[in-house]
Design a protein around this motif. Sequence first.
Motif, PDB file in Angstrom:
ATOM      1  N   ILE A  14      30.814  44.378 -68.175  1.00  0.00           N
ATOM      2  CA  ILE A  14      29.651  43.620 -68.767  1.00  0.00           C
ATOM      3  C   ILE A  14      30.865  44.427 -70.153  1.00  0.00           C
ATOM      4  O   ILE A  14      30.370  43.266 -70.947  1.00  0.00           O
ATOM      5  CB  ILE A  14      28.971  44.898 -68.441  1.00  0.00           C
ATOM      6  CG1 ILE A  14      27.424  44.593 -68.089  1.00  0.00           C
ATOM      7  CG2 ILE A  14      28.159  45.006 -70.096  1.00  0.00           C
ATOM      8  CD1 ILE A  14      26.397  45.302 -67.269  1.00  0.00           C
ATOM      9  N   ASN A  17      32.953  40.968 -70.511  1.00  0.00           N
ATOM     10  CA  ASN A  17      31.774  39.795 -70.660  1.00  0.00           C
ATOM     11  C   ASN A  17      31.164  39.284 -71.390  1.00  0.00           C
ATOM     12  O   ASN A  17      30.382  38.206 -71.596  1.00  0.00           O
ATOM     13  CB  ASN A  17      32.170  39.152 -69.364  1.00  0.00           C
ATOM     14  CG  ASN A  17      32.623  39.635 -68.470  1.00  0.00           C
ATOM     15  OD1 ASN A  17      34.429  37.902 -68.720  1.00  0.00           O
ATOM     16  ND2 ASN A  17      33.532  40.009 -67.561  1.00  0.00           N
ATOM     17  N   ILE A  18      30.410  40.351 -72.033  1.00  0.00           N
ATOM     18  CA  ILE A  18      28.755  40.461 -72.411  1.00  0.00           C
ATOM     19  C   ILE A  18      28.923  40.622 -74.258  1.00  0.00           C
ATOM     20  O   ILE A  18      29.100  42.026 -74.490  1.00  0.00           O
ATOM     21  CB  ILE A  18      27.956  40.936 -71.824  1.00  0.00           C
ATOM     22  CG1 ILE A  18      27.568  39.708 -70.675  1.00  0.00           C
ATOM     23  CG2 ILE A  18      26.341  40.681 -72.307  1.00  0.00           C
ATOM     24  CD1 ILE A  18      27.084  41.410 -69.316  1.00  0.00           C
ATOM     25  N   GLU A  19      28.672  40.134 -74.871  1.00  0.00           N
ATOM     26  CA  GLU A  19      28.141  40.515 -76.223  1.00  0.00           C
ATOM     27  C   GLU A  19      26.527  40.494 -76.323  1.00  0.00           C
ATOM     28  O   GLU A  19      26.322  38.458 -76.426  1.00  0.00           O
ATOM     29  CB  GLU A  19      28.224  39.329 -77.055  1.00  0.00           C
ATOM     30  CG  GLU A  19      30.177  38.744 -77.057  1.00  0.00           C
ATOM     31  CD  GLU A  19      30.019  38.535 -78.254  1.00  0.00           C
ATOM     32  OE1 GLU A  19      29.967  37.591 -79.701  1.00  0.00           O
ATOM     33  OE2 GLU A  19      31.869  37.832 -77.911  1.00  0.00           O
ATOM     34  N   VAL A  20      26.180  41.370 -76.854  1.00  0.00           N
ATOM     35  CA  VAL A  20      24.423  41.886 -76.624  1.00  0.00           C
ATOM     36  C   VAL A  20      24.140  42.263 -78.495  1.00  0.00           C
ATOM     37  O   VAL A  20      24.808  42.958 -78.432  1.00  0.00           O
ATOM     38  CB  VAL A  20      24.147  43.325 -76.109  1.00  0.00           C
ATOM     39  CG1 VAL A  20      22.673  43.205 -75.637  1.00  0.00           C
ATOM     40  CG2 VAL A  20      24.394  42.322 -74.707  1.00  0.00           C
ATOM     41  N   LEU A  24      20.326  46.115 -74.419  1.00  0.00           N
ATOM     42  CA  LEU A  24      20.746  45.577 -72.915  1.00  0.00           C
ATOM     43  C   LEU A  24      20.142  46.978 -71.986  1.00  0.00           C
ATOM     44  O   LEU A  24      19.839  48.218 -72.473  1.00  0.00           O
ATOM     45  CB  LEU A  24      22.249  46.616 -72.481  1.00  0.00           C
ATOM     46  CG  LEU A  24      23.073  46.481 -71.792  1.00  0.00           C
ATOM     47  CD1 LEU A  24      23.105  45.152 -70.712  1.00  0.00           C
ATOM     48  CD2 LEU A  24      24.130  46.651 -71.688  1.00  0.00           C
ATOM     49  N   THR A  80      22.344  46.705 -81.493  1.00  0.00           N
ATOM     50  CA  THR A  80      22.770  46.740 -79.715  1.00  0.00           C
ATOM     51  C   THR A  80      22.120  48.426 -79.283  1.00  0.00           C
ATOM     52  O   THR A  80      22.563  49.716 -80.097  1.00  0.00           O
ATOM     53  CB  THR A  80      23.596  46.903 -78.780  1.00  0.00           C
ATOM     54  OG1 THR A  80      24.299  45.134 -79.425  1.00  0.00           O
ATOM     55  CG2 THR A  80      23.775  46.868 -77.588  1.00  0.00           C
ATOM     56  N   CYS A  82      21.316  50.067 -75.657  1.00  0.00           N
ATOM     57  CA  CYS A  82      21.189  50.988 -74.546  1.00  0.00           C
ATOM     58  C   CYS A  82      19.867  51.268 -74.027  1.00  0.00           C
ATOM     59  O   CYS A  82      20.041  52.379 -74.608  1.00  0.00           O
ATOM     60  CB  CYS A  82      22.215  50.644 -74.023  1.00  0.00           C
ATOM     61  SG  CYS A  82      23.614  49.693 -74.421  1.00  0.00           S
ATOM     62  N   ARG A 104      23.974  33.288 -65.485  1.00  0.00           N
ATOM     63  CA  ARG A 104      25.180  32.569 -65.752  1.00  0.00           C
ATOM     64  C   ARG A 104      26.275  33.300 -65.096  1.00  0.00           C
ATOM     65  O   ARG A 104      26.073  34.622 -65.123  1.00  0.00           O
ATOM     66  CB  ARG A 104      25.696  32.355 -67.560  1.00  0.00           C
ATOM     67  CG  ARG A 104      25.869  33.607 -68.318  1.00  0.00           C
ATOM     68  CD  ARG A 104      26.052  33.388 -70.152  1.00  0.00           C
ATOM     69  NE  ARG A 104      25.515  34.508 -70.159  1.00  0.00           N
ATOM     70  CZ  ARG A 104      26.676  35.025 -71.320  1.00  0.00           C
ATOM     71  NH1 ARG A 104      28.346  34.193 -70.840  1.00  0.00           N
ATOM     72  NH2 ARG A 104      27.063  35.627 -71.178  1.00  0.00           N
ATOM     73  N   LEU A 106      29.319  34.969 -64.655  1.00  0.00           N
ATOM     74  CA  LEU A 106      30.626  35.375 -65.813  1.00  0.00           C
ATOM     75  C   LEU A 106      31.689  35.918 -64.807  1.00  0.00           C
ATOM     76  O   LEU A 106      32.033  36.367 -63.537  1.00  0.00           O
ATOM     77  CB  LEU A 106      30.264  37.103 -65.784  1.00  0.00           C
ATOM     78  CG  LEU A 106      28.695  37.181 -65.903  1.00  0.00           C
ATOM     79  CD1 LEU A 106      28.498  39.436 -66.368  1.00  0.00           C
ATOM     80  CD2 LEU A 106      28.690  36.560 -68.465  1.00  0.00           C
ATOM     81  N   TYR A 108      35.333  37.024 -64.488  1.00  0.00           N
ATOM     82  CA  TYR A 108      35.574  38.641 -63.823  1.00  0.00           C
ATOM     83  C   TYR A 108      37.006  38.795 -63.269  1.00  0.00           C
ATOM     84  O   TYR A 108      37.251  37.652 -62.769  1.00  0.00           O
ATOM     85  CB  TYR A 108      35.406  39.229 -63.830  1.00  0.00           C
ATOM     86  CG  TYR A 108      35.040  39.494 -61.942  1.00  0.00           C
ATOM     87  CD1 TYR A 108      33.416  38.824 -61.198  1.00  0.00           C
ATOM     88  CD2 TYR A 108      35.676  39.823 -60.883  1.00  0.00           C
ATOM     89  CE1 TYR A 108      33.498  38.432 -60.236  1.00  0.00           C
ATOM     90  CE2 TYR A 108      35.019  40.135 -59.686  1.00  0.00           C
ATOM     91  CZ  TYR A 108      34.140  39.007 -59.474  1.00  0.00           C
ATOM     92  OH  TYR A 108      33.820  38.980 -58.404  1.00  0.00           O
TER      93      TYR A 108
END
Length: 127
Positions: A14, A17-20, A24, A80, A82, A104, A106, A108
């Motif tokens: 996470i 690879n993820i921009e939130v 979340l 953000t 969580c 999608r 990801l 890794y």
Amino acid sequence: MLAPPLAEFLSAVIINNIEVSGYLVAAATSLGKNLLPRVAAIWDVPQISDVTTIVDHRTFKHPIYAGNAVETVRVLDVPTVCLTVRASAFPFVKSQRKNLAPVRSLPYTTYHLRSEFCSLETHNSAE
């Protein structure tokens, strides 16, 4: 392969690879409550566990003191938040649309962790 799920591995996936921007959210399961605090700490954002009520976009309620009291938490204006939510606290909503959220893959890499999955044992309490 992400199974069996380890919070140590999934948090690295996470974070890398993820921009939130927004929220979340995970179910308040043992995995969700192990995973999201790790991500929130690295991102330096608030994390609220066991949310049972969403008052508005920045205010949430969750039980404290073994469920004997309910705390209302208002987070600051941060990009953000969580959240782990108690699914049983929210009504089931049957969607009229399909694919509401994009799915999608990801990319890794294999992260070198100090934790590894050893085994899973289940027992039937009726026996």
